[in-house]
Write a protein that holds these residues in place. Structure first.
Motif, PDB file in Angstrom:
ATOM      1  N   ASP A 198      53.071  52.351 -83.822  1.00  0.00           N
ATOM      2  CA  ASP A 198      54.107  53.116 -83.114  1.00  0.00           C
ATOM      3  C   ASP A 198      54.278  52.640 -81.677  1.00  0.00           C
ATOM      4  O   ASP A 198      55.372  52.755 -81.109  1.00  0.00           O
ATOM      5  CB  ASP A 198      53.744  54.603 -83.111  1.00  0.00           C
ATOM      6  N   TYR A 200      53.930  49.526 -80.717  1.00  0.00           N
ATOM      7  CA  TYR A 200      54.427  48.139 -80.707  1.00  0.00           C
ATOM      8  C   TYR A 200      55.432  47.946 -81.846  1.00  0.00           C
ATOM      9  O   TYR A 200      55.225  47.139 -82.748  1.00  0.00           O
ATOM     10  CB  TYR A 200      53.257  47.162 -80.876  1.00  0.00           C
ATOM     11  N   PRO A 201      56.550  48.690 -81.803  1.00  0.00           N
ATOM     12  CA  PRO A 201      57.491  48.641 -82.934  1.00  0.00           C
ATOM     13  C   PRO A 201      58.118  47.267 -83.148  1.00  0.00           C
ATOM     14  O   PRO A 201      58.369  46.876 -84.297  1.00  0.00           O
ATOM     15  CB  PRO A 201      58.540  49.691 -82.549  1.00  0.00           C
ATOM     16  N   SER A 202      58.385  46.526 -82.092  1.00  0.00           N
ATOM     17  CA  SER A 202      59.011  45.203 -82.252  1.00  0.00           C
ATOM     18  C   SER A 202      58.047  44.223 -82.901  1.00  0.00           C
ATOM     19  O   SER A 202      58.439  43.413 -83.755  1.00  0.00           O
ATOM     20  CB  SER A 202      59.469  44.658 -80.894  1.00  0.00           C
ATOM     21  N   VAL A 203      56.761  44.286 -82.496  1.00  0.00           N
ATOM     22  CA  VAL A 203      55.755  43.429 -83.125  1.00  0.00           C
ATOM     23  C   VAL A 203      55.621  43.780 -84.598  1.00  0.00           C
ATOM     24  O   VAL A 203      55.577  42.899 -85.471  1.00  0.00           O
ATOM     25  CB  VAL A 203      54.390  43.566 -82.414  1.00  0.00           C
ATOM     26  N   THR A 205      57.802  45.171 -86.595  1.00  0.00           N
ATOM     27  CA  THR A 205      58.983  44.747 -87.347  1.00  0.00           C
ATOM     28  C   THR A 205      58.964  43.253 -87.611  1.00  0.00           C
ATOM     29  O   THR A 205      59.270  42.794 -88.718  1.00  0.00           O
ATOM     30  CB  THR A 205      60.264  45.121 -86.577  1.00  0.00           C
ATOM     31  N   ALA A 206      58.595  42.469 -86.589  1.00  0.00           N
ATOM     32  CA  ALA A 206      58.576  41.007 -86.748  1.00  0.00           C
ATOM     33  C   ALA A 206      57.518  40.567 -87.741  1.00  0.00           C
ATOM     34  O   ALA A 206      57.753  39.704 -88.592  1.00  0.00           O
ATOM     35  CB  ALA A 206      58.343  40.345 -85.386  1.00  0.00           C
TER      36      ALA A 206
END
Length: 240
Positions: A198, A200-203, A205-206
Motif C-alpha cells: 500500500d 509503494y503502489p507504483s512499484v 503495479t510495475a
C-alpha cells in the motif's frame, strides 16, 4: 611514461637484430594479465602475479612493460580486440549491433568496466571501435561533437548494464532465467510488497505487470537512445 605507453600501444616494436630472441612478447604478457583479471579481478593483477603465471621473474617483465598501468592498457587493447564488421541494415541496426557486441566484450572480461574509466590513451583496436560507431553517424546532419556525445552516451549505457550484470553474478545453464541472487531478491521483494504494498503502489503495479519486456534493459535503453538521435536527425534534415 606517456611516450612509452604510446610506443607500447602503437609501436614500433623493434626486434633485436642480434642476440637471443626475446623470451616474452607483449601479446603474451597482455594475455597472461587478462587470464589473471578474468579469474581473480583487476585488484588481483600485479606484475608479480603475471610473472609467476609466465614462469618468469618480476624484474624480467620490466624489460617489456614499465609498470602495472601500462600492462592494464595493453590488456584492454588485447581484450577488446578488433571491432566487429558492420552489421547489415540502416544506421540504427548497425549501432544496435555495435552496442550488443560491446556489451558482450564487457561480459567476457568484467574488469574492462573498471579499466576503461577516465581519460587515457586508446590503442588501435579500441579507437577502431569508436571509429566504427562514429562512421555510422556520418552524413546524418550531426556535428562532430554531437556524434562523439552520442557514442559516449551509448557506451555509458552499455557500461552501466554490464556493471549491473557483473554485480548480480554470471547466468547459470538457463541463461534466460534469473541468477540465484536475482531469484532470492525477487522472492524477498515479493514478501516486502505483500506486506507493505500500500505504501509503494507504483512499484507493486510495475512488478505485478506481465513479464514481457522485463530484464531487457540493454535493448530498451539502446532503442530509446536511438529514438532520440532519430528525432534529432529528422530535425536537422532539410525541409522538402
Amino acid at each position: 611514461m606517456a611516450d612509452e605507453l604510446m610506443r607500447l600501444l602503437w609501436g614500433p616494436h623493434p626486434q633485436p637484430k642480434r642476440g637471443p630472441r626475446p623470451a616474452l612478447s607483449l601479446d603474451g604478457i597482455a594475455r597472461a594479465g587478462i587470464a589473471v583479471a578474468d579469474a581473480e579481478g583487476l585488484a588481483a593483477l600485479s606484475m608479480q602475479r603475471v610473472a609467476e603465471l609466465l614462469g618468469k621473474t618480476k624484474m624480467s617483465l620490466y624489460r617489456y612493460v614499465p609498470g602495472r598501468a601500462e600492462l592494464v592498457a595493453l590488456m584492454v587493447e588485447t581484450a577488446v580486440g578488433a571491432p566487429p564488421a558492420p552489421a547489415a541494415g540502416d544506421w540504427r541496426a548497425r549501432l544496435t549491433d555495435w552496442a550488443e557486441q560491446l556489451f558482450d566484450a564487457f561480459v567476457r572480461h568484467p574488469w574492462l568496466v573498471d579499466a576503461t574509466v577516465g581519460p587515457r590513451l586508446m590503442g588501435p583496436n579500441e579507437l577502431s571501435w569508436m571509429e566504427r560507431a562514429l562512421a555510422t553517424l556520418e552524413d546524418k546532419g550531426l556535428d562532430g561533437g554531437e556524434r562523439l556525445d552520442a557514442v559516449v552516451l551509448l557506451t555509458s549505457h552499455v557500461r552501466g548494464i554490464a556493471l549491473q550484470s557483473r554485480a548480480v553474478g554470471p547466468k547459470g545453464p538457463d541463461a534466460a532465467g534469473p541468477t540465484r541472487v536475482e531469484a532470492e531478491l525477487i522472492a524477498a521483494l515479493g514478501r516486502v510488497l505483500h506486506e507493505h504494498g500500500d505504501a509503494y503502489p507504483s512499484v507493486l503495479t510495475a512488478v505485478a505487470a506481465p513479464a514481457e519486456g522485463r530484464d531487457q534493459a540493454l535493448t530498451f535503453g539502446v532503442e530509446r537512445i536511438l529514438d532520440g538521435l532519430d528525432t534529432l536527425i529528422a530535425r536537422r534534415r532539410p525541409a522538402d
